[in-house]
Design a protein around this motif. Structure first.
Motif, PDB file in Angstrom:
ATOM      1  N   PRO A 116       0.891  -1.130   0.102  1.00  0.00           N
ATOM      2  CA  PRO A 116      -0.022   0.137  -0.022  1.00  0.00           C
ATOM      3  C   PRO A 116       0.845   1.359  -0.001  1.00  0.00           C
ATOM      4  N   LEU A 117       0.306   2.433  -0.386  1.00  0.00           N
ATOM      5  CA  LEU A 117       1.167   3.502  -0.667  1.00  0.00           C
ATOM      6  C   LEU A 117       0.807   4.110   0.815  1.00  0.00           C
ATOM      7  N   ARG A 118       1.763   4.971   1.390  1.00  0.00           N
ATOM      8  CA  ARG A 118       1.863   5.606   2.600  1.00  0.00           C
ATOM      9  C   ARG A 118       2.113   6.955   2.578  1.00  0.00           C
ATOM     10  N   LYS A 119       1.721   7.610   3.641  1.00  0.00           N
ATOM     11  CA  LYS A 119       1.949   9.088   3.638  1.00  0.00           C
ATOM     12  C   LYS A 119       1.925   9.612   5.204  1.00  0.00           C
ATOM     13  N   TRP A 126       5.874  13.825   0.092  1.00  0.00           N
ATOM     14  CA  TRP A 126       6.434  12.497  -0.308  1.00  0.00           C
ATOM     15  C   TRP A 126       5.462  11.362  -0.057  1.00  0.00           C
ATOM     16  N   LEU A 127       5.574  10.405  -0.995  1.00  0.00           N
ATOM     17  CA  LEU A 127       4.716   9.262  -0.805  1.00  0.00           C
ATOM     18  C   LEU A 127       5.645   8.020  -0.498  1.00  0.00           C
ATOM     19  N   TRP A 128       5.250   7.171   0.194  1.00  0.00           N
ATOM     20  CA  TRP A 128       6.110   6.101   0.739  1.00  0.00           C
ATOM     21  C   TRP A 128       5.240   4.589   0.653  1.00  0.00           C
ATOM     22  N   VAL A 129       6.558   3.786   0.319  1.00  0.00           N
ATOM     23  CA  VAL A 129       6.136   2.299   0.262  1.00  0.00           C
ATOM     24  C   VAL A 129       6.995   1.436   1.184  1.00  0.00           C
ATOM     25  N   ASP A 130       6.559   0.695   1.864  1.00  0.00           N
ATOM     26  CA  ASP A 130       7.193  -0.299   2.604  1.00  0.00           C
ATOM     27  C   ASP A 130       7.331  -1.653   1.849  1.00  0.00           C
TER      28      ASP A 130
END
Length: 442
Positions: A116-119, A126-130
């Motif tokens: 999933p995308l994270r913020k 910025w957008l984050w992915v784990d």
């Protein structure tokens, strides 16, 4: 010109059609570009970023811990990616942009797990992915503006500028076609009239130039035909008056002992023939009327005419406004007015004739109302035909020669005036409305 009238013209319709056609084509081009070019590019860009993220995580894991910081710095500088080991959970972020959806799908296909995308917060750019890998979770970040593509804006600018350029060019081209046609339309309004007339310029595309040339030939032929008809009518009328005058003189010179009722009948017939010929000559002159246009006080002219009728024992009542002034042919207006008043007086049976004059929106409106039998609506269209009479016996006691209204119509057409026959609501007889468009220009 109002928009509704503008769209009724050839220029407006053609320009609008070309503009709408190009606008539809532009929208179709945008749809094709978005579907067949932008979307594939967008999916390819998302897949490339997913591949870069996957490669970065694998490289980060394989590097010695001492060199990972340099690697993270290099990725930030060269690829605008931030990499570090996730130590806490951040909220998931949902976005319906096609680029982000394609990125998430590509990552999940490569890793085999949900990504999933994270913020970190709503104000974060910025957008984050784990990415889970080797018993740890690496957090990869990229700027949100990375996915903003400016190509749609470029397409909008292309469509707008293309539509504007094509519209302007098409209007110029259409104008070059419709301008000669507009001059031709204006010329048709004066076709065959006796007033000064300038021929249509024979220029423009060859087809339009040939059309103008043909129209000018036709206009010349019509004018020559009208001139010949006028000359013929005037000549015949004039030549007939000579033998009529001789017969009248011979009858009057007969000895008094030979005079009788027959002589008086002959004189009456000669007088009637002379009147008929006079009206025919007047009709002939009206066909070639070219009276000079000058500034005229219409109210004063009507008052002068009414006073002449009063001296002849005819009751004509005038109601005129003071601002009925404009440029027109006073001779033509005098002849039209006297012809209409002669008809009104004849059929009013010594009752007053009502004459009014008023100004209205750049025009002068003159109304003639009598108390006679009027003209039924079914006959008003043919009432202006030469020699037409509602009473077909041609008895002079029941009407004139049938040329009075014909002369009036010819003079009105030659001067651009409008005339209408109707019924007088107040007096019950015929009401004639004459509208004179006026010009105050010197």
């Amino acid at each position: 010109m109002s928009p509704a009238k503008y769209t009724q013209t050839l220029f407006g319709r053609t320009g609008l059609t070309i503009t709408l056609a190009f606008l539809v084509f532009s929208l179709f081009a945008v749809l094709v570009n978005v579907t067949l070019i932008l979307r594939p590019i967008e999916r390819q860009a998302a897949d490339d970023l997913a591949a870069l993220i996957e490669l970065s995580t694998k490289t980060w894991v394989e590097l010695p811990p001492a060199t990972r910081t340099d690697f993270e710095r290099e990725m930030r500088k060269s690829h605008q990616l931030r990499i570090y080991e996730a130590e806490n959970e951040i909220a998931a972020y949902e976005d319906d942009k096609a680029y982000l959806i394609a990125l998430v799908d590509s990552l999940e296909n490569r890793i085999g797990k949900p990504v999933p995308l994270r913020k970190m917060n709503l104000s974060d750019d910025w957008l984050w992915v784990d990415i889970p890998i080797a018993s740890r979770v690496l957090r990869i970040g990229f700027e949100a503006e990375r996915m903003e593509v400016q190509i749609p804006l470029a397409l909008v600018l292309i469509v707008v500028m293309g539509t504007l350029i094509v519209t302007l060019v098409s209007l110029v081209l259409v104008r070059r076609i419709t301008k000669p046609l507009a001059r031709l339309v204006e010329a048709t309004a004066t076709l065959g009239q006796a007033q000064d007339h300038v021929q249509v310029p024979e220029e423009g595309p060859s087809e339009l130039a040939e059309l103008a040339r043909g129209f000018n030939r036709m206009d010349t032929q019509v004018r020559e035909l009208l001139a010949n008809r006028t000359t013929l009518l005037a000549g015949v009328s004039h030549d007939l008056r000579t033998p009529i005058a001789r017969v009248r003189l011979a009858v009057e010179l007969l000895p008094s002992e030979q005079k009788s009722e027959l002589e008086q009948g002959i004189l009456d017939d000669l007088e009637e023939m002379d009147n008929l010929i006079g009206q025919a000559m007047e009709f002939a002159r009206s066909l070639g009327d070219s009276s000079k246009v000058m500034t005229v006080d219409v109210g004063a002219l009507l008052l002068e005419i009414v006073e002449e009728y009063a001296r002849g024992g005819h009751a004509v009542r005038l109601s005129a406004e003071s601002d009925c002034v404009g440029k027109l042919s006073s001779n033509a207006l005098r002849r039209v007015t006297t012809n209409l008043l002669d008809n009104a007086v004849r059929y009013s049976h010594e009752q007053p004739v009502e004459l009014s004059c008023e100004s209205d929106a750049g025009s002068v409106i003159i109304r003639f109302a009598d108390r006679g039998p009027g003209i039924p609506e079914a006959f008003r269209r043919v009432a202006f035909d030469p020699f037409w009479r509602m009473e077909s016996s041609r008895n002079p006691d029941t009407g004139g020669s049938g040329l009075g209204l014909a002369v009036v119509k010819q003079l009105c057409d030659a001067n651009g005036w409008e005339i209408e026959l109707g019924e007088s609501v107040i007096y019950g007889g015929l009401e004639v409305t004459l509208r004179l468009p006026l010009s105050t220009e010197e």
